[in-house]
Every structure is written in structure tokens, then in C-alpha cells.
Write an enzyme that holds these catalytic residues in place. Structure first.
Site, mmCIF file in Angstrom:
data_model
loop_
_atom_site.group_PDB
_atom_site.id
_atom_site.type_symbol
_atom_site.label_atom_id
_atom_site.label_comp_id
_atom_site.label_asym_id
_atom_site.label_seq_id
_atom_site.Cartn_x
_atom_site.Cartn_y
_atom_site.Cartn_z
ATOM 1 N N ARG A 146 67.348 45.139 40.577
ATOM 2 C CA ARG A 146 65.938 45.174 40.155
ATOM 3 C C ARG A 146 65.014 44.728 41.288
ATOM 4 O O ARG A 146 64.251 45.518 41.836
ATOM 5 C CB ARG A 146 65.752 44.291 38.914
ATOM 6 C CG ARG A 146 64.428 44.478 38.200
ATOM 7 C CD ARG A 146 63.273 43.764 38.836
ATOM 8 N NE ARG A 146 63.443 42.323 38.904
ATOM 9 C CZ ARG A 146 62.605 41.526 39.552
ATOM 10 N NH1 ARG A 146 61.550 42.005 40.173
ATOM 11 N NH2 ARG A 146 62.833 40.222 39.605
ATOM 12 N N ASP A 147 65.105 43.473 41.687
ATOM 13 C CA ASP A 147 64.168 42.960 42.695
ATOM 14 C C ASP A 147 64.422 43.647 44.036
ATOM 15 O O ASP A 147 63.487 43.920 44.798
ATOM 16 C CB ASP A 147 64.353 41.437 42.836
ATOM 17 C CG ASP A 147 63.096 40.729 43.305
ATOM 18 O OD1 ASP A 147 62.292 41.365 44.017
ATOM 19 O OD2 ASP A 147 62.918 39.548 42.988
ATOM 20 N N HIS A 185 64.136 31.167 41.088
ATOM 21 C CA HIS A 185 64.182 32.511 41.675
ATOM 22 C C HIS A 185 63.529 32.418 43.055
ATOM 23 O O HIS A 185 62.305 32.417 43.170
ATOM 24 C CB HIS A 185 63.422 33.463 40.741
ATOM 25 C CG HIS A 185 63.250 34.860 41.226
ATOM 26 N ND1 HIS A 185 64.019 35.909 40.767
ATOM 27 C CD2 HIS A 185 62.379 35.414 42.104
ATOM 28 C CE1 HIS A 185 63.620 37.040 41.345
ATOM 29 N NE2 HIS A 185 62.618 36.765 42.162
ATOM 30 N N HIS A 192 62.812 33.618 46.926
ATOM 31 C CA HIS A 192 62.865 34.569 48.043
ATOM 32 C C HIS A 192 63.107 33.751 49.309
ATOM 33 O O HIS A 192 63.016 32.507 49.293
ATOM 34 C CB HIS A 192 61.573 35.391 48.085
ATOM 35 C CG HIS A 192 61.541 36.425 46.983
ATOM 36 N ND1 HIS A 192 61.761 37.766 47.193
ATOM 37 C CD2 HIS A 192 61.360 36.287 45.648
ATOM 38 C CE1 HIS A 192 61.716 38.409 46.037
ATOM 39 N NE2 HIS A 192 61.467 37.535 45.075
ATOM 40 N N CYS A 235 58.563 42.039 46.255
ATOM 41 C CA CYS A 235 57.695 42.582 45.228
ATOM 42 C C CYS A 235 56.664 43.474 45.906
ATOM 43 O O CYS A 235 56.032 43.051 46.875
ATOM 44 C CB CYS A 235 57.010 41.441 44.480
ATOM 45 S SG CYS A 235 55.782 42.016 43.303
ATOM 46 N N ASN A 267 65.169 38.356 48.421
ATOM 47 C CA ASN A 267 65.630 37.168 47.702
ATOM 48 C C ASN A 267 66.654 36.439 48.564
ATOM 49 O O ASN A 267 67.234 37.001 49.491
ATOM 50 C CB ASN A 267 66.327 37.594 46.399
ATOM 51 C CG ASN A 267 65.363 38.155 45.389
ATOM 52 O OD1 ASN A 267 65.061 39.339 45.399
ATOM 53 N ND2 ASN A 267 64.862 37.299 44.530
HETATM 54 P P1 HMG Z 1 48.007 49.584 33.508
HETATM 55 O O1 HMG Z 1 47.709 50.696 34.482
HETATM 56 O O2 HMG Z 1 46.943 48.577 33.239
HETATM 57 O O3 HMG Z 1 48.555 50.087 32.108
HETATM 58 O O4 HMG Z 1 49.311 48.856 34.053
HETATM 59 P P2 HMG Z 1 48.238 51.294 31.214
HETATM 60 O O5 HMG Z 1 48.651 50.864 29.847
HETATM 61 O O6 HMG Z 1 46.839 51.784 31.446
HETATM 62 O O7 HMG Z 1 49.274 52.410 31.722
HETATM 63 C C1 HMG Z 1 49.138 53.190 32.876
HETATM 64 C C2 HMG Z 1 50.106 54.348 32.761
HETATM 65 O O8 HMG Z 1 51.454 53.878 32.792
HETATM 66 C C3 HMG Z 1 49.976 55.127 31.442
HETATM 67 O O9 HMG Z 1 50.392 56.453 31.724
HETATM 68 C C4 HMG Z 1 50.989 54.468 30.560
HETATM 69 O O10 HMG Z 1 51.471 55.293 29.530
HETATM 70 C C5 HMG Z 1 52.097 54.170 31.539
HETATM 71 P P3 HMG Z 1 49.315 57.651 31.642
HETATM 72 O O11 HMG Z 1 48.722 57.589 30.297
HETATM 73 O O12 HMG Z 1 48.345 57.358 32.752
HETATM 74 O O13 HMG Z 1 50.155 58.877 31.894
HETATM 75 N N1 HMG Z 1 52.868 52.979 31.171
HETATM 76 C C6 HMG Z 1 54.197 52.932 31.094
HETATM 77 N N2 HMG Z 1 55.147 53.878 31.283
HETATM 78 C C7 HMG Z 1 56.439 53.488 31.123
HETATM 79 N N3 HMG Z 1 56.810 52.219 30.831
HETATM 80 C C8 HMG Z 1 55.884 51.254 30.646
HETATM 81 C C9 HMG Z 1 54.520 51.611 30.770
HETATM 82 N N4 HMG Z 1 53.380 50.904 30.670
HETATM 83 C C10 HMG Z 1 52.373 51.752 30.905
HETATM 84 N N5 HMG Z 1 56.268 50.000 30.376
HETATM 85 C C11 HMG Z 1 51.359 47.702 33.643
HETATM 86 C C12 HMG Z 1 49.886 47.750 33.374
HETATM 87 C C13 HMG Z 1 51.896 46.379 33.127
HETATM 88 C C14 HMG Z 1 52.052 48.837 32.929
HETATM 89 C C15 HMG Z 1 51.594 47.832 35.175
HETATM 90 O O14 HMG Z 1 50.775 46.911 35.820
HETATM 91 C C16 HMG Z 1 53.021 47.610 35.597
HETATM 92 O O15 HMG Z 1 53.911 48.380 35.253
HETATM 93 N N6 HMG Z 1 53.264 46.563 36.424
HETATM 94 C C17 HMG Z 1 54.604 46.208 36.856
HETATM 95 C C18 HMG Z 1 54.589 45.766 38.296
HETATM 96 C C19 HMG Z 1 55.978 45.337 38.720
HETATM 97 O O16 HMG Z 1 56.974 45.818 38.215
HETATM 98 N N7 HMG Z 1 56.043 44.428 39.704
HETATM 99 C C20 HMG Z 1 57.287 43.939 40.226
HETATM 100 C C21 HMG Z 1 58.004 43.045 39.275
HETATM 101 S S1 HMG Z 1 57.409 41.381 39.271
HETATM 102 C C22 HMG Z 1 58.231 40.615 40.571
HETATM 103 O O17 HMG Z 1 58.842 41.268 41.372
HETATM 104 C C23 HMG Z 1 58.223 39.113 40.653
HETATM 105 C C24 HMG Z 1 59.566 38.491 40.227
HETATM 106 O O18 HMG Z 1 60.630 38.977 41.027
HETATM 107 C C25 HMG Z 1 59.489 36.969 40.329
HETATM 108 C C26 HMG Z 1 59.024 36.474 41.701
HETATM 109 O O19 HMG Z 1 59.606 36.855 42.725
HETATM 110 O O20 HMG Z 1 58.045 35.710 41.702
HETATM 111 C C27 HMG Z 1 59.894 38.833 38.746
HETATM 112 MG MG MG Z 2 61.227 38.265 42.958
#
Ligand code: HMG
Ligand code: MG
Length: 307
Positions: free
Chosen positions: A15-16, A209, A211, A242, A251
Site C-alpha cells: 500500500r504505502d 508508522h 518513514h 505519500c 517507510n
Molecule cells: P474528493 O475529490 O473531495 O471526493 O476526494 P469526491 O467525493 O468529490 O470524489 C471525487 C471522485 O472520486 C468522484 O468521481 C468520486 O466518485 C470518486 P467522479 O464523480 O468525479 O467520477 N471517489 C471514489 N472512487 C473510488 N473509491 C473511493 C472514492 N471516493 C471518491 N473511495 C477523497 C476525497 C477522500 C476521495 C480523496 O481525497 C482521496 O481519495 N484521497 C486519498 C489520498 C491518499 O490515498 N493518500 C495516501 C494515503 S495516506 C498516507 O499515505 C499516510 C499514511 O501512510 C500514514 C503516514 O505516513 O503518515 C497512512
Molecule cells: Mg506512510
């Protein structure tokens, strides 16, 4: 065996690690990586994310990956789920643990989730309810526990604030994972965060967690162990990052974490040789050299100095 020497490792490479690759790794290769990691006997493999493919196209194949992996009994195959739409996809794909994710920094939360911290937690409510009703374990990440790419240093009290919000939203039925998203922290900073959070969650119940951008992650692990933390995330080959945290690298490498813990007499139940095989595969699939410090000597003797 003394239970206090037991440490739980969650492998987050699929995932990450893969969410941050500029070249999209095909689903079949992702499946091969998860299967290779399953052979190592992790209690949990964070397998993919059911996020918007518009935001993270690298993991658009989450359902295909979940359907294709060979599930090992004893391993939980978990996934990130940001909202109701992701929940429906994750449940249909058979995710065995759901991870919601927010931050201690408003700016990071805005960039990562297009929401304030409060809004992000509101959006998690169907996920929280589904986990409770379905008896699925739930994790809550708090990112930027030491530093944010947009706001700089983050006060430990801000971390506690987000932890409390997650606990309130879930009646405490959640594993708190503290994310040092940038990989810059030194042990003293991790100790301060753990100390601040301890009024709500004791270190023994926290998952860390880390990095490893600056190479201090193992020193932070050492300090965290001394304070009672017994759960860590890591990524084979040191993959990770990320897309919304520019400048952060991978990580903490699982290979390094295992080498460190095993020599220190900690027990993980994870097979280091199998992780090394998986790490080599991850490196081949991504075209990235392994960022594994504990194997540096092997790499030179094998003529893999770029490794
Ligand atoms: P948004 O643009 O505000 O949401 O994003 P929306 O509801 O307007 O949706 C936009 C489009 O995406 C729409 O499609 C939705 O249907 C679709 P359209 O109508 O334009 O065709 N959609 C989805 N499709 C599939 N699955 C879904 C989904 N949700 C919406 N779940 C949203 C808001 C939360 C969706 C967006 O910001 C997002 O997906 N963000 C995720 C970012 C991410 O994954 N970042 C990396 C992970 S976090 C990380 O790495 C940190 C961590 O490792 C810890 C650390 O290191 O600190 C965990
Ligand atoms: Mg991370």
C-alpha cells in the site's frame, strides 16, 4: 517466552510502497508481491487502498488485487478506506481490517483528503459503523505527528487532539497508528509525542508508522520500545511515501526493522529470509534499488552496489 519481548509488525509495502510509484505496477505483480510477503508470516499486510483512483491512480486496481491474492490463515489483509464509496468497495473485496486516515495537521489533511480534520472524521462514520457491525478491526492513522510538509513542526498536543477525535468517534474501538509521514523525527520527538498521547492511549496500544528519510527511524524504534510500544509498520525494500507529502522517502525497511529486533532479542514471528525475497521482488517490480541499510554489505559482495 516472555510476552513483553513480542513485537507486532504490519507490512505496508503493497500500500504505502506502491501508492507512490510514478510507474503503475500491474495488478498481477502486486498480487505476486503480496503473496511473497504472505510467505513471511506477517500478522497483517496492508494490501491496498480503496481511495479515489483520480487521487491515487496507482491503486485503482484494489479490488483485483484483493481478489487475486492467496490469503494465508493468520494474516489480516487490510486496506485504507477514506469514505462510504471506499467502504462499499472494500467490503465487497473482502478487506479484513479497515484503516481510516486523518492527520494532526489541517493543511496535510486538506491536501490528502480534500477535507478538514473534522470533515475527514465525519466521512469515516459509515466506515466506523461497518467495522463495528461487522466485527472488523479498525485502524486510525494520524499523519504528520512530528512535522507537516506544509505547516512545519506539529505540536504533540495537536496529535493528541486528533487522537481524541478518533477515539470519540469510535468509542475507543480503534487501533491508533501514529504516522511520522516525513521520516525526519529524532527519538526525542517521538518520545514527546508518545508522552502527549499516553493520557488517551498507552504506548503499549499504539502502532508506530515511521518513514525513514533521514535514517533515524531505527533510533526512534529503539526509544519507542523502551517506552513500551510493541507495534510497528514497515515496508519491504524500504519502499513507500505519500503522494501528498513531497520530499518524504520510504517507510522504515522491514528488513532493517527485523535485523534490529532479532539481534535485540525481540520476537516477531516474521521470517526474515522470506521478507528479503519479497524485498528483491519489490525492487525488481518498481525498478527501485532496495533502501535496506542492514543488507549494505551483502549488496556490495553481490555486486549490487546500487541496491
Ligand atoms: P474528493 O475529490 O473531495 O471526493 O476526494 P469526491 O467525493 O468529490 O470524489 C471525487 C471522485 O472520486 C468522484 O468521481 C468520486 O466518485 C470518486 P467522479 O464523480 O468525479 O467520477 N471517489 C471514489 N472512487 C473510488 N473509491 C473511493 C472514492 N471516493 C471518491 N473511495 C477523497 C476525497 C477522500 C476521495 C480523496 O481525497 C482521496 O481519495 N484521497 C486519498 C489520498 C491518499 O490515498 N493518500 C495516501 C494515503 S495516506 C498516507 O499515505 C499516510 C499514511 O501512510 C500514514 C503516514 O505516513 O503518515 C497512512
Ligand atoms: Mg506512510
Amino acid at each position: 517466552m516472555n510476552d513483553d519481548r513480542r513485537v507486532r509488525i504490519t507490512e505496508v509495502g503493497p500500500r504505502d510502497g506502491l501508492q507512490n510509484e510514478s510507474v503503475i505496477v500491474p495488478a498481477a505483480d502486486k498480487i505476486a508481491l503480496v503473496d511473497a510477503l504472505s510467505a513471511a508470516g506477517f500478522p497483517e499486510i496492508e494490501t491496498t487502498s480503496f481511495v479515489s483512483p483520480k487521487w491515487v491512480p496507482q491503486l485503482a486496481d484494489a479490488a483485483e488485487v484483493m481478489a487475486g491474492i492467496a490469503r494465508r490463515p493468520g494474516t489480516l489483509y487490510s486496506a485504507l478506506v477514506p469514505n462510504e464509496k471506499g467502504l462499499a468497495r472494500a467490503l465487497e473485496a473482502g478487506a479484513q481490517k479497515l484503516s481510516i486516515f486523518t492527520a494532526a495537521s489541517e493543511s496535510f489533511c486538506g491536501r490528502n483528503l480534500n477535507a478538514s480534520i473534522a470533515e475527514s472524521i465525519e466521512r469515516f462514520s459509515p466506515v466506523i459503523a461497518a467495522a463495528r457491525d461487522g466485527g472488523l478491526p479498525l485502524r486510525g492513522y494520524v499523519s504528520c505527528v512530528v512535522e507537516c510538509p506544509y505547516e512545519g513542526r506539529i505540536a504533540p498536543e495537536a496529535v493528541l487532539g486528533t487522537v481524541r477525535r478518533l477515539l470519540d468517534a469510535t468509542d475507543g474501538e480503534i487501533e491508533i497508528a501514529l504516522g511520522e509521514t516525513l521520516g525526519v523525527a529524532v527519538p526525542e520527538e517521538i518520545a514527546r509525542v508518545l508522552d502527549a498521547v499516553a493520557v488517551a492511549v498507552p504506548p503499549a496500544a499504539v502502532d508506530l508508522h515511521l518513514h525513514d528519510t533521514r535514517g533515524f527511524a531505527l533510533a526512534c524504534v529503539d526509544r519507542a520500545l523502551s517506552l513500551g510500544v510493541r507495534a510497528f509498520d514497515a515496508s519491504c525494500a524500504g519502499l513507500g511515501g505519500c503522494p501528498y507529502a513531497p520530499g518524504a522517502s520510504g517507510n522504515l525497511a522491514t528488513e532493517d526493522l527485523l535485523a534490529f529486533l532479532e539481534r535485540g532479542g525481540w520476537v516477531t514471528g516474521v521470517d526474515a529470509a522470506a521478507v528479503e525475497i519479497a524485498g528483491r521482488l519489490a525492487s525488481r517490480l518498481t525498478g527501485r534499488p532496495r533502501r535496506v541499510r542492514s543488507l549494505a554489505c551483502d549488496a556490495v559482495s553481490e555486486g549490487e552496489s546500487s541496491d
